[in-house]
Design a protein around this motif. Structure first.
Motif, PDB file in Angstrom:
ATOM      1  N   ALA A 175       0.827  -1.204   0.000  1.00  0.00           N
ATOM      2  CA  ALA A 175       0.000   0.000   0.000  1.00  0.00           C
ATOM      3  C   ALA A 175       0.860   1.253   0.000  1.00  0.00           C
ATOM      4  O   ALA A 175       0.560   2.235  -0.701  1.00  0.00           O
ATOM      5  N   ASP A 176       1.965   1.241   0.792  1.00  0.00           N
ATOM      6  CA  ASP A 176       2.893   2.373   0.800  1.00  0.00           C
ATOM      7  C   ASP A 176       3.445   2.613  -0.602  1.00  0.00           C
ATOM      8  O   ASP A 176       3.475   3.756  -1.091  1.00  0.00           O
ATOM      9  N   HIS A 177       3.891   1.541  -1.234  1.00  0.00           N
ATOM     10  CA  HIS A 177       4.546   1.683  -2.536  1.00  0.00           C
ATOM     11  C   HIS A 177       3.568   2.089  -3.632  1.00  0.00           C
ATOM     12  O   HIS A 177       3.891   2.921  -4.494  1.00  0.00           O
ATOM     13  N   ASP A 178       2.380   1.513  -3.620  1.00  0.00           N
ATOM     14  CA  ASP A 178       1.393   1.870  -4.650  1.00  0.00           C
ATOM     15  C   ASP A 178       0.956   3.325  -4.514  1.00  0.00           C
ATOM     16  O   ASP A 178       0.824   4.051  -5.509  1.00  0.00           O
ATOM     17  N   ALA A 179       0.726   3.755  -3.275  1.00  0.00           N
ATOM     18  CA  ALA A 179       0.324   5.150  -3.058  1.00  0.00           C
ATOM     19  C   ALA A 179       1.443   6.096  -3.462  1.00  0.00           C
ATOM     20  O   ALA A 179       1.186   7.145  -4.082  1.00  0.00           O
ATOM     21  N   GLU A 180       2.678   5.750  -3.129  1.00  0.00           N
ATOM     22  CA  GLU A 180       3.797   6.609  -3.495  1.00  0.00           C
ATOM     23  C   GLU A 180       3.922   6.739  -5.011  1.00  0.00           C
ATOM     24  O   GLU A 180       4.132   7.843  -5.535  1.00  0.00           O
ATOM     25  N   ALA A 181       3.783   5.623  -5.731  1.00  0.00           N
ATOM     26  CA  ALA A 181       3.881   5.675  -7.193  1.00  0.00           C
ATOM     27  C   ALA A 181       2.826   6.599  -7.791  1.00  0.00           C
ATOM     28  O   ALA A 181       3.113   7.395  -8.702  1.00  0.00           O
ATOM     29  N   LEU A 182       1.602   6.533  -7.273  1.00  0.00           N
ATOM     30  CA  LEU A 182       0.540   7.414  -7.760  1.00  0.00           C
ATOM     31  C   LEU A 182       0.848   8.880  -7.479  1.00  0.00           C
ATOM     32  O   LEU A 182       0.658   9.750  -8.335  1.00  0.00           O
ATOM     33  N   ILE A 183       1.331   9.156  -6.278  1.00  0.00           N
ATOM     34  CA  ILE A 183       1.617  10.543  -5.907  1.00  0.00           C
ATOM     35  C   ILE A 183       2.771  11.097  -6.730  1.00  0.00           C
ATOM     36  O   ILE A 183       2.697  12.228  -7.240  1.00  0.00           O
ATOM     37  N   LEU A 184       3.840  10.318  -6.881  1.00  0.00           N
ATOM     38  CA  LEU A 184       4.991  10.803  -7.646  1.00  0.00           C
ATOM     39  C   LEU A 184       4.605  11.067  -9.092  1.00  0.00           C
ATOM     40  O   LEU A 184       5.037  12.057  -9.696  1.00  0.00           O
ATOM     41  N   ASP A 185       3.792  10.198  -9.663  1.00  0.00           N
ATOM     42  CA  ASP A 185       3.339  10.415 -11.036  1.00  0.00           C
ATOM     43  C   ASP A 185       2.500  11.689 -11.123  1.00  0.00           C
ATOM     44  O   ASP A 185       2.656  12.495 -12.046  1.00  0.00           O
TER      45      ASP A 185
END
Length: 270
Positions: free
Chosen positions: A48-58
Motif C-alpha cells: 500500500a505504501d509503494h502503490d500510493a507513493e507511485a501514484l503521488i509521484l506520477d
C-alpha cells in the motif's frame, strides 16, 4: 526567493485530487490485507505504501515537474533528489502501524516546502474520509470526502478550520497512540492538563488545527515527511510548530538526514 508556484490555492486543489487517488489505492489494500516487510530501521512497509507513493509521484510530475520530490519510500531506498529552496515532501502512508492494526488513523501526507518552511499541506485519512488542507494564513480547511480512483470529489462541503485558544480550566493534549514516552509525560507536567487524546499519524496536527485539541509534544524521532503537511495545515489555522526551545521547526535538514529535533505543536496561544 520567488516561488515557482504563485497560485497556491490552485495547486492545493490538484494535490487534493492526488491524495484522494492515493487514498483509494491504500483502501484497496486495507480491505484485502497486505504482507508486511521490514525496512532497515525495522519500521514496517507494505505494498500500500509503494502503490500510493507511485501514484503521488506520477501526479506531482504531471502538475509540477520542475519541483523536486522527497518521498519516504524512495528515500528509504537511497533516492533523494537534489533540492534547493522549493521541494515537495511526501509520506504516502503515514501511520503504517495504524494501517496494520486497522484503526483507520493513517494518512496520505503531501507538503510543499518553500524557503525551509511548509507552505501547502494536504493530510487525507481515507478510512475516516477526513481531508485537511491549508495553503496560507487563514486558509485552513476540512472536508469529508470518500477515496476515489479517479480523484473526483464525493463528500460534504468544505469548512474553514481555526486553531482555538485553550480553555481556562486546562489544556487538551493530543499524543501519539504508539509513541507516548516518559519524556513526554515529564514535559506535560509543566502544564495544566484536563484531558488526553490519542491519535495516530499526522492527524494530531490536524485535530489541533480543527480546534479539537491544544497541544502535541513529540519527544522522539520523526522524519520531515511525517510532519510537514500537518505543520502547514496547523500554521494556516493559526497554530505553531516549534522546537522545544521555541525556535522554528525547519525543513531540508540534510545535515540531520532529514529527521526532526523534538518539537511541540500548539493551537492559538497554547
Amino acid at each position: 526567493m520567488t516561488s515557482p508556484i504563485a497560485d497556491k490555492a490552485a495547486l492545493t486543489d490538484k494535490l487534493r485530487q492526488i491524495a484522494v487517488q492515493a487514498g483509494a489505492a491504500i483502501m484497496d489494500h486495507y480491505r484485502a490485507g497486505v504482507e508486511v516487510v521490514r525496512k532497515e530501521d525495522n519500521s514496517p512497509v507494505t505494498a500500500a505504501d509503494h502503490d500510493a507513493e507511485a501514484l503521488i509521484l506520477d501526479g506531482l510530475r504531471r502538475i509540477a515537474p520542475e519541483i523536486p520530490v522527497v518521498s519516504e519510500e524512495a528515500a528509504a531506498g537511497g533516492h533523494i533528489p537534489d533540492f534547493g529552496q522549493h521541494f515537495f515532501l511526501v509520506d504516502p502512508l503515514d501511520g503504517t502501524k495504524e494501517f496494520l492494526s486497522k484503526n483507520g488513523e493513517f494518512t496520505v501526507n503531501i507538503a510543499l516546502i518553500e524557503n525551509r518552511l511548509p507552505v501547502v499541506g494536504i493530510v487525507y485519512a481515507p478510512a475516516k474520509e477526513r481531508m485537511f488542507f491549508g495553503f496560507a494564513p487563514g486558509e485552513a480547511y476540512e472536508q469529508r470526502i470518500a477515496a476515489s480512483h479517479d480523484g473526483t470529489e464525493t463528500g460534504d462541503d468544505i469548512r474553514r478550520i481555526v486553531a482555538r485558544k485553550p480553555a481556562p480550566d486546562g489544556l487538551v493534549i493530543i499524543a501519539s497512540r504508539t509513541h507516548r514516552d516518559h519524556k513526554t509525560d515529564e514535559y506535560l507536567s509543566l502544564y495544566n492538563v484536563k484531558e488526553f487524546l490519542a491519535a495516530g499519524s499526522s492527524l494530531k496536527f490536524c485535530l489541533i488545527a480543527a480546534g479539537e485539541a491544544d497541544l502535541y509534544p513529540r519527544h522522539g524521532r520523526t522524519m520531515e515527511w511525517d510532519t510537514a503537511a500537518g505543520h502547514a495545515i496547523l500554521a494556516a489555522a493559526g497554530g505553531t510548530v516549534t522546537q522545544l526551545d521555541g525556535t522554528p521547526l525547519i525543513y531540508g535538514k540534510i545535515e540531520r538526514g532529514l529527521d526532526n529535533p523534538y518539537f511541540v505543536a500548539r493551537g492559538a496561544g497554547a
